[in-house]
Each structure stands twice: as C-alpha cells, then as structure tokens.
Scaffold this motif. Sequence first.
Motif, PDB file in Angstrom:
ATOM      1  N   MET A  84     -19.793 -59.073  17.277  1.00  0.00           N
ATOM      2  CA  MET A  84     -21.015 -58.994  16.455  1.00  0.00           C
ATOM      3  C   MET A  84     -21.379 -60.371  15.906  1.00  0.00           C
ATOM      4  SD  MET A  84     -21.802 -55.787  16.583  1.00  0.00           S
ATOM      5  CE  MET A  84     -22.813 -55.379  15.174  1.00  0.00           C
ATOM      6  N   ASP A  85     -21.156 -61.417  16.718  1.00  0.00           N
ATOM      7  CA  ASP A  85     -21.423 -62.772  16.247  1.00  0.00           C
ATOM      8  C   ASP A  85     -22.552 -63.433  17.020  1.00  0.00           C
ATOM      9  OD1 ASP A  85     -20.119 -62.945  18.628  1.00  0.00           O
ATOM     10  OD2 ASP A  85     -18.698 -64.489  18.008  1.00  0.00           O
ATOM     11  N   ARG A  86     -23.447 -62.621  17.600  1.00  0.00           N
ATOM     12  CA  ARG A  86     -24.562 -63.160  18.349  1.00  0.00           C
ATOM     13  C   ARG A  86     -25.808 -62.302  18.122  1.00  0.00           C
ATOM     14  NH1 ARG A  86     -22.912 -66.965  21.605  1.00  0.00           N
ATOM     15  NH2 ARG A  86     -24.844 -67.040  22.819  1.00  0.00           N
ATOM     16  N   VAL A  87     -26.957 -62.892  18.403  1.00  0.00           N
ATOM     17  CA  VAL A  87     -28.193 -62.117  18.417  1.00  0.00           C
ATOM     18  C   VAL A  87     -28.601 -61.934  19.872  1.00  0.00           C
ATOM     19  CG1 VAL A  87     -29.008 -62.834  16.148  1.00  0.00           C
ATOM     20  CG2 VAL A  87     -29.616 -64.210  18.135  1.00  0.00           C
ATOM     21  N   TYR A  88     -29.222 -60.798  20.171  1.00  0.00           N
ATOM     22  CA  TYR A  88     -29.604 -60.462  21.540  1.00  0.00           C
ATOM     23  C   TYR A  88     -31.096 -60.165  21.583  1.00  0.00           C
ATOM     24  CZ  TYR A  88     -24.584 -59.981  22.300  1.00  0.00           C
ATOM     25  OH  TYR A  88     -23.231 -60.223  22.383  1.00  0.00           O
ATOM     26  N   PHE A  89     -31.753 -60.680  22.599  1.00  0.00           N
ATOM     27  CA  PHE A  89     -33.189 -60.500  22.725  1.00  0.00           C
ATOM     28  C   PHE A  89     -33.582 -60.681  24.182  1.00  0.00           C
ATOM     29  CE2 PHE A  89     -31.991 -64.723  21.339  1.00  0.00           C
ATOM     30  CZ  PHE A  89     -32.573 -65.560  22.280  1.00  0.00           C
ATOM     31  N   LYS A  90     -34.850 -60.437  24.480  1.00  0.00           N
ATOM     32  CA  LYS A  90     -35.363 -60.624  25.831  1.00  0.00           C
ATOM     33  C   LYS A  90     -36.561 -61.560  25.813  1.00  0.00           C
ATOM     34  CE  LYS A  90     -34.000 -56.271  28.057  1.00  0.00           C
ATOM     35  NZ  LYS A  90     -34.502 -55.101  28.835  1.00  0.00           N
ATOM     36  N   LYS A 128     -32.642 -60.928  29.698  1.00  0.00           N
ATOM     37  CA  LYS A 128     -31.796 -60.885  28.513  1.00  0.00           C
ATOM     38  C   LYS A 128     -31.244 -62.262  28.168  1.00  0.00           C
ATOM     39  CE  LYS A 128     -30.277 -56.103  29.215  1.00  0.00           C
ATOM     40  NZ  LYS A 128     -29.108 -55.206  29.423  1.00  0.00           N
ATOM     41  N   TYR A 129     -31.259 -62.565  26.885  1.00  0.00           N
ATOM     42  CA  TYR A 129     -30.678 -63.805  26.361  1.00  0.00           C
ATOM     43  C   TYR A 129     -29.896 -63.479  25.091  1.00  0.00           C
ATOM     44  CZ  TYR A 129     -33.894 -66.407  29.406  1.00  0.00           C
ATOM     45  OH  TYR A 129     -34.567 -66.901  30.481  1.00  0.00           O
ATOM     46  N   SER A 130     -29.054 -64.405  24.682  1.00  0.00           N
ATOM     47  CA  SER A 130     -28.360 -64.264  23.402  1.00  0.00           C
ATOM     48  C   SER A 130     -28.171 -65.651  22.800  1.00  0.00           C
ATOM     49  CB  SER A 130     -27.003 -63.580  23.577  1.00  0.00           C
ATOM     50  OG  SER A 130     -26.091 -64.423  24.261  1.00  0.00           O
ATOM     51  N   ALA A 131     -27.960 -65.689  21.498  1.00  0.00           N
ATOM     52  CA  ALA A 131     -27.747 -66.949  20.795  1.00  0.00           C
ATOM     53  C   ALA A 131     -26.712 -66.726  19.710  1.00  0.00           C
ATOM     54  CB  ALA A 131     -29.056 -67.456  20.193  1.00  0.00           C
ATOM     55  N   GLY A 132     -25.906 -67.738  19.472  1.00  0.00           N
ATOM     56  CA  GLY A 132     -24.852 -67.620  18.466  1.00  0.00           C
ATOM     57  C   GLY A 132     -24.485 -68.968  17.884  1.00  0.00           C
ATOM     58  N   GLY A 133     -23.193 -69.192  17.723  1.00  0.00           N
ATOM     59  CA  GLY A 133     -22.697 -70.371  17.031  1.00  0.00           C
ATOM     60  C   GLY A 133     -22.941 -71.689  17.721  1.00  0.00           C
ATOM     61  N   HIS A 189     -34.085 -73.654  26.786  1.00  0.00           N
ATOM     62  CA  HIS A 189     -32.984 -72.813  27.256  1.00  0.00           C
ATOM     63  C   HIS A 189     -33.460 -71.716  28.199  1.00  0.00           C
ATOM     64  CE1 HIS A 189     -30.249 -74.804  24.434  1.00  0.00           C
ATOM     65  NE2 HIS A 189     -31.262 -74.768  23.574  1.00  0.00           N
ATOM     66  N   ALA A 190     -34.621 -71.121  27.920  1.00  0.00           N
ATOM     67  CA  ALA A 190     -35.187 -70.151  28.862  1.00  0.00           C
ATOM     68  C   ALA A 190     -36.023 -70.859  29.930  1.00  0.00           C
ATOM     69  CB  ALA A 190     -36.044 -69.128  28.119  1.00  0.00           C
ATOM     70  N   MET A 203     -32.298 -67.258  15.247  1.00  0.00           N
ATOM     71  CA  MET A 203     -31.358 -66.256  14.731  1.00  0.00           C
ATOM     72  C   MET A 203     -32.078 -65.044  14.136  1.00  0.00           C
ATOM     73  SD  MET A 203     -28.552 -67.394  15.618  1.00  0.00           S
ATOM     74  CE  MET A 203     -28.044 -68.963  16.321  1.00  0.00           C
ATOM     75  N   SER A 204     -33.382 -65.139  13.946  1.00  0.00           N
ATOM     76  CA  SER A 204     -34.152 -64.010  13.424  1.00  0.00           C
ATOM     77  C   SER A 204     -34.680 -63.109  14.538  1.00  0.00           C
ATOM     78  CB  SER A 204     -35.340 -64.520  12.594  1.00  0.00           C
ATOM     79  OG  SER A 204     -34.913 -65.191  11.432  1.00  0.00           O
ATOM     80  N   CYS A 205     -34.374 -63.441  15.783  1.00  0.00           N
ATOM     81  CA  CYS A 205     -35.003 -62.754  16.916  1.00  0.00           C
ATOM     82  C   CYS A 205     -34.171 -61.602  17.464  1.00  0.00           C
ATOM     83  CB  CYS A 205     -35.269 -63.759  18.038  1.00  0.00           C
ATOM     84  SG  CYS A 205     -36.438 -65.045  17.576  1.00  0.00           S
ATOM     85  N   ASP A 206     -33.189 -61.134  16.716  1.00  0.00           N
ATOM     86  CA  ASP A 206     -32.351 -60.052  17.216  1.00  0.00           C
ATOM     87  C   ASP A 206     -33.180 -58.799  17.486  1.00  0.00           C
ATOM     88  OD1 ASP A 206     -29.590 -59.275  17.818  1.00  0.00           O
ATOM     89  OD2 ASP A 206     -29.909 -57.765  16.289  1.00  0.00           O
ATOM     90  N   ASN A 207     -32.980 -58.247  18.677  1.00  0.00           N
ATOM     91  CA  ASN A 207     -33.655 -57.013  19.088  1.00  0.00           C
ATOM     92  C   ASN A 207     -35.118 -57.218  19.442  1.00  0.00           C
ATOM     93  OD1 ASN A 207     -32.965 -54.384  19.747  1.00  0.00           O
ATOM     94  ND2 ASN A 207     -33.794 -53.533  17.853  1.00  0.00           N
ATOM     95  N   TRP A 208     -35.550 -58.457  19.585  1.00  0.00           N
ATOM     96  CA  TRP A 208     -36.935 -58.753  19.912  1.00  0.00           C
ATOM     97  C   TRP A 208     -37.138 -58.725  21.423  1.00  0.00           C
ATOM     98  CZ3 TRP A 208     -39.677 -63.095  16.658  1.00  0.00           C
ATOM     99  CH2 TRP A 208     -39.666 -62.741  15.305  1.00  0.00           C
TER     100      TRP A 208
END
Length: 375
Positions: free
Chosen positions: A1-7, A12-17, A32-33, A77-82
Amino acid sequence: MDRVYFKINGKKYSAGGEFSVDTTLNEFIRRHADQRGTKYMCLEGGCGACVVSVRIPGAGGDEDSTFSVNSCLVAIMSCDNWDITTIEGIGDRKVGYNIIQRRLNHFFGSQCGYCSPGFLMSFYSLLHSSDGHLTEKDIENSFGSNLCRCTGYRPILEAFKSLAVDANPKVLQKIKDIEDIDQQICPKSGKNCRDSCSDKELQEWCLVNKNSKNILSVPKQMTLADGRLWFSANNIAEIFETLDKVGYDSYMLVAGNTSKGVRPIISYPKVLIDISNIKQLQSHYLDVNLVLGANMTLTETMLLFKELAESNEDFWYLQVLYNHLDRVAHIPVRNIGTLAGNLVLKNNHPDFQSDIFLLLDCAGAMVTLGKWISI
C-alpha cells in the motif's frame, strides 16, 4: 500500500517513493508516460495548454465523475484511482480522429498548435461531464479555461459551437465536409453513426469510451524521494491520527493543490496528507442554514447553489452567488479547487484577493473548525 495506481489513455501506471512531492501529473504524462501532446507552459494553471480529462469511478452506486484539470497543478500522488485521458487518447491517425478534432481542423482553428490539445481536452471534458446537449452559450462560457496566442478565438469557438444543439446555420455552412452534418460519419469506423452506433454512442459524439473501475485501493503512507511523507486519509479521524503519530510541526493538507498557481510553493512541509477522498468533507446538508463541506470543489458548490436557487425560494440569493462564482478562476481550477483551500490561502496571505471569502462574508457565513481529542 505504498503506491498510487492510475491509468493514462487506458494503460496502467503507478507512482511511489521514486518521485518527489513536487512531481506533477503534467511531468509524469510527458516524461514517464511519454505522451507529449499535453503541453508544458505556464505551470500556473493559467494558459490551459496542459489540460487533460479525468474520470474518477464513483463509490458504491455513485456515477463516475468526469472533469478537466490543469495537469501542471496536480501532484502525481493525488491521482490514485484516476482514469486520465490526454489528447492522444481521444483519437489519432491510427484509430481515426474524433469529431471534435476534425472540426477544429475544418475551421482552421490551429496555427502553431501549442494550445490546441488543451482546447480539445477542455471541450472533450465538457461534453462528457454534461448530458451531451450543449448550447452555444455553454460552450462560449467554457472558454475562460484556455488561452490562444496566434490563431485567435473565433475559429476555435466556431469549431466547437458547430456541435451545439442550437448551432447557428451560418456556422454549420463553414464546415468543409457536409457529411459531418447530415450523416455523423464515425471517425473510427468510417460508417454512418446513425446506422452503426448505439443511441448512447451517438449522443456522446463517438468519443473514445473508457471503461475502467477495477483499480487498486488508496494507499496509506509513502516515503517520497525527497524524504517527505505522503499520507492518504479516508476519513477525518485519520487526519488527526496521522498528525498525532508524525507531529504537527510541519504538515500540509492537500486537495486540489490549485493554490500553487497563484502562490508558488518554494518548499513543501515534511508531511503531506491527501484529503481528497474524504466524503465527509465533500458533503452538505440543510437545517435552518445551508452547511457546506470544507472540501467541496467550487464546481460542486456552484451546481448546488444553482439547484437550491431554483428549487427553494429561501435560497433565491444563491443564484447571485452562482453568477459571480462563474467568473472565479476557470473550469479546470474550479473542478478541483476547494472552499477550504481558498479560505486558508486568504487566511495565510491576507493580500490574496479571494472572491470566495468576499461572497461568503457578504452572505454572513460562518466557518466551523473541527478538532480531534485523543482518548
């Protein structure tokens, strides 16, 4: 649970530390995309060149919400579930251009082309956030979100107005391909939409449809590349529980993050808490008075004001406030900028000319501050 996931455009992409706190959605999309159609310009949410469309799956039985944002203001980091759509995601040479891209071309609405992706994504979001039945007035009113420095606004405006339900016949006569008017040729299949598309597809102008709801849940904590801590709170209690644990010395509550457009953040605090998923702060209720959640966006507030002004004679004056709010900032900023964020900015910087503060003060509004008592 240390990443955010979005599309982004269905991928699919993710971002974390590995990212720092000031990494924006715009930077992620471009570097990055590797989707360079979204432009990098003022970085203040002022020009609209970076606008993208965002869809957030509804909680439970709630409908999905679609809106435009300035990607230069949004922390990644605010883009989780976007579910994010850029200009590349609505049509290209391989899959076919959709009708709004073709209209802009037919009306010669692009010269240098730098602003074009932002204009198109603003209009794309407007179509998806409405019932598809936009008037010329609705479309013209949305133009405060984007700037053009060379073509001029008339051909761009006419391109989009040609899709209005009350489009001026003189505007329609300027369309080079008459088939666009009478047959609604699908940009993907090349067939007549009225023969091959469903009613829903036709209503949505054959825009690319995104279907993605199964994205992982909200993370609790991340240590970012610059050493800062990022937390995501699901309710009010978790805000205070987090602060009790890490301390109150240096922290920031993050929602739309649009304030950095008018007051650049030189150095972020040590702890950042994302409160954009807290439904308690996004709700409202009526007793004798109207009580607004601190985290309601300006767009949500406007829609509520308009609804109450039309349905409840005791709140007729909210139409006046709605009319004024329509002149505050612009659509992508109002879509994620919050009431509390605006008032806190005014409190921290008294010279900030806040229309929100002025309107609420004129209406005799009161601010209720909450606190948490640990047991």
